[in-house]
Design an enzyme around this catalytic site. Structure first.
Site, PDB file in Angstrom:
ATOM      1  N   TYR A 109       0.867  -1.191   0.000  1.00 27.13           N
ATOM      2  CA  TYR A 109       0.000   0.000   0.000  1.00 27.13           C
ATOM      3  C   TYR A 109       0.894   1.228   0.000  1.00 27.13           C
ATOM      4  O   TYR A 109       1.907   1.291   0.720  1.00 27.13           O
ATOM      5  CB  TYR A 109      -0.889   0.022   1.239  1.00 27.13           C
ATOM      6  CG  TYR A 109      -1.717   1.290   1.353  1.00 27.13           C
ATOM      7  CD1 TYR A 109      -2.950   1.406   0.719  1.00 27.13           C
ATOM      8  CD2 TYR A 109      -1.251   2.391   2.078  1.00 27.13           C
ATOM      9  CE1 TYR A 109      -3.695   2.571   0.801  1.00 27.13           C
ATOM     10  CE2 TYR A 109      -1.993   3.562   2.164  1.00 27.13           C
ATOM     11  CZ  TYR A 109      -3.211   3.644   1.517  1.00 27.13           C
ATOM     12  OH  TYR A 109      -3.943   4.797   1.593  1.00 27.13           O
ATOM     13  N   GLU A 197      -3.368   7.682  -4.049  1.00 24.59           N
ATOM     14  CA  GLU A 197      -3.352   6.377  -3.391  1.00 24.59           C
ATOM     15  C   GLU A 197      -3.147   5.272  -4.419  1.00 24.59           C
ATOM     16  O   GLU A 197      -3.870   5.197  -5.406  1.00 24.59           O
ATOM     17  CB  GLU A 197      -4.667   6.147  -2.643  1.00 24.59           C
ATOM     18  CG  GLU A 197      -4.711   4.806  -1.899  1.00 24.59           C
ATOM     19  CD  GLU A 197      -6.036   4.580  -1.196  1.00 24.59           C
ATOM     20  OE1 GLU A 197      -6.044   4.525   0.040  1.00 24.59           O
ATOM     21  OE2 GLU A 197      -7.060   4.467  -1.899  1.00 24.59           O
TER      22      GLU A 197
END
Length: 386
Positions: A109, A197
């Protein structure tokens, strides 16, 4: 302003950052053509909406043929996809992204955002990427890594390497990750992003780093200098009332209550909603018409509020500083007549020419309740919908 995944990835590619090969499509025929143009053993069909949780809601499917891709696309295109982030209404799927599949060894992530408290850009990373990152962050916060970027020096190499080491990357992956992260930082700054993101950032079985998914949000206040990005805004993904408000230059956010709010000033609007809640009511929206509200602006604001079928009463809270209260009252009266208002309207006026403004409201002969103060206005509005 949010970008679609395919738009965000186009921006990544512009900066030389690694993404899977993909083609956006908006029809069954174009989906089949897209599959034929991408060399792969299998393909991923990804619904393009401004919400997360697509994978868990059937919006991301792996297919083995062009016909299968077309079948999945036919189930998605023109329909609304409901996820945990956009429930209960969902958002329309107008395009799908067709991408090659890649052999995944690990899912990481990676994100960047503006921390308003620190007044800095912050890099957030985790070795536990994928669909359950929110649960990981809530239950295992120690797995979330952070680096704060200095506004003068920016993101420096040692910060990128520090994250890479803590993500258990090694060898050439360290320099590849450093190049990727510094490229993302430049992209973030150049395009006035508020959020970037990548989830997941995958490590392939060959050890390559690839952005498998990407979300980007652009700072609305910077759109005047990001015109190319502003043109990519997809209004179909926004609440129709919010889209209409955007076109009218009105700050509006839809909520779930039944008392519509029209206020001049964001702080005053928040206080108005707080008082409605305090006295047992539920605000239907946040709406700031601005300090220089005109009769035309007030009329547009009424129409936007009334587009919400749940609204049973409207509370107008105006402080007449820049604009005189009698002019505001005239605008309210004209707007109520124009839109054919049938629900009660509670009005609290304060400021220049307030007495004249209240007199005009009383003598209008319309279903307008003039309140003495903000507390009285909140109570009257709650009573009106009881």
């Amino acid at each position: 302003m949010n970008l679609h995944e395919y738009q965000a990835k186009a921006l990544l590619q512009k900066y030389g950052l690694p993404t899977p090969e993909g083609v956006v499509a908006n029809s069954t025929e174009s989906v089949q053509n897209a599959v034929g143009s991408i060399a792969s053993d299998a393909w991923v069909v990804k619904a393009q909406i401004h919400a997360g949780g697509r994978g868990k809601s059937g919006g991301v499917k792996v297919v083995k043929s062009a016909n299968e891709a077309a079948e999945i696309a036919d189930q998605l295109l023109g329909k609304k996809l409901v996820t945990y982030q956009n429930a209960p209404d969902g958002q329309p799927v107008n395009q799908v992204l067709i991408e090659q599949t890649l052999p995944i060894a690990r899912e990481l992530y990676l994100s960047m955002l503006v921390d308003r408290t620190l007044e800095r850009i912050v890099v957030i990373a985790s070795a536990a990427g994928g669909m359950d990152i929110e649960e990981i962050a809530a239950k295992h916060p120690e797995q979330i890594l952070q680096e704060v970027c200095d506004p003068l020096n920016g993101l420096v190499d040692f910060q990128a390497r520090n994250i890479a080491f803590r993500l258990d990357l090694s060898g050439d992956q360290i320099s590849a990750f450093t190049k990727l992260l510094k490229g993302l930082y430049k992209l973030f700054k150049d395009n006035d992003l508020s959020l970037l993101e990548i989830n997941p950032l995958i490590v392939t079985t060959e050890g390559k780093l690839v952005a498998l998914d990407c979300k980007m949000s652009v700072d609305d206040n910077a759109l005047y200098r990001q015109k190319a990005l502003a043109e990519q805004r997809d209004m179909s993904q926004e609440d129709p009332k919010e889209a209409a408000a955007h076109e009218a230059g009105i700050n509006y956010i839809a909520l779930n209550g039944n008392i519509g709010c029209m206020v001049n000033g964001a702080g005053l609007a928040m206080a108005t909603m707080d008082l409605i809640k305090l006295h047992g009511g539920e605000p239907a929206n946040f709406l700031d018409v601005g300090g220089g509200a005109t009769a035309e602006t007030v009329s547009k604001a009424f129409k936007i509020i009334l587009a919400d079928q749940n609204v049973k009463a409207i509370l107008v809270n105006i402080f007449g500083g820049i604009m005189r209260c009698d002019i505001i009252a005239a605008g309210i009266i004209a707007a109520v007549k124009e839109v054919g208002m049938t629900i009660p309207v509670v009005v609290r006026l304060e400021g220049t020419n307030v007495d004249l403004g209240k007199q005009m409201l009383r003598e209008s002969g319309l279903n307008i309740i003039s309140a003495e103060n903000l507390t009285d206005a909140a109570k009257q509005a709650v009573k009106a919908v009881a």
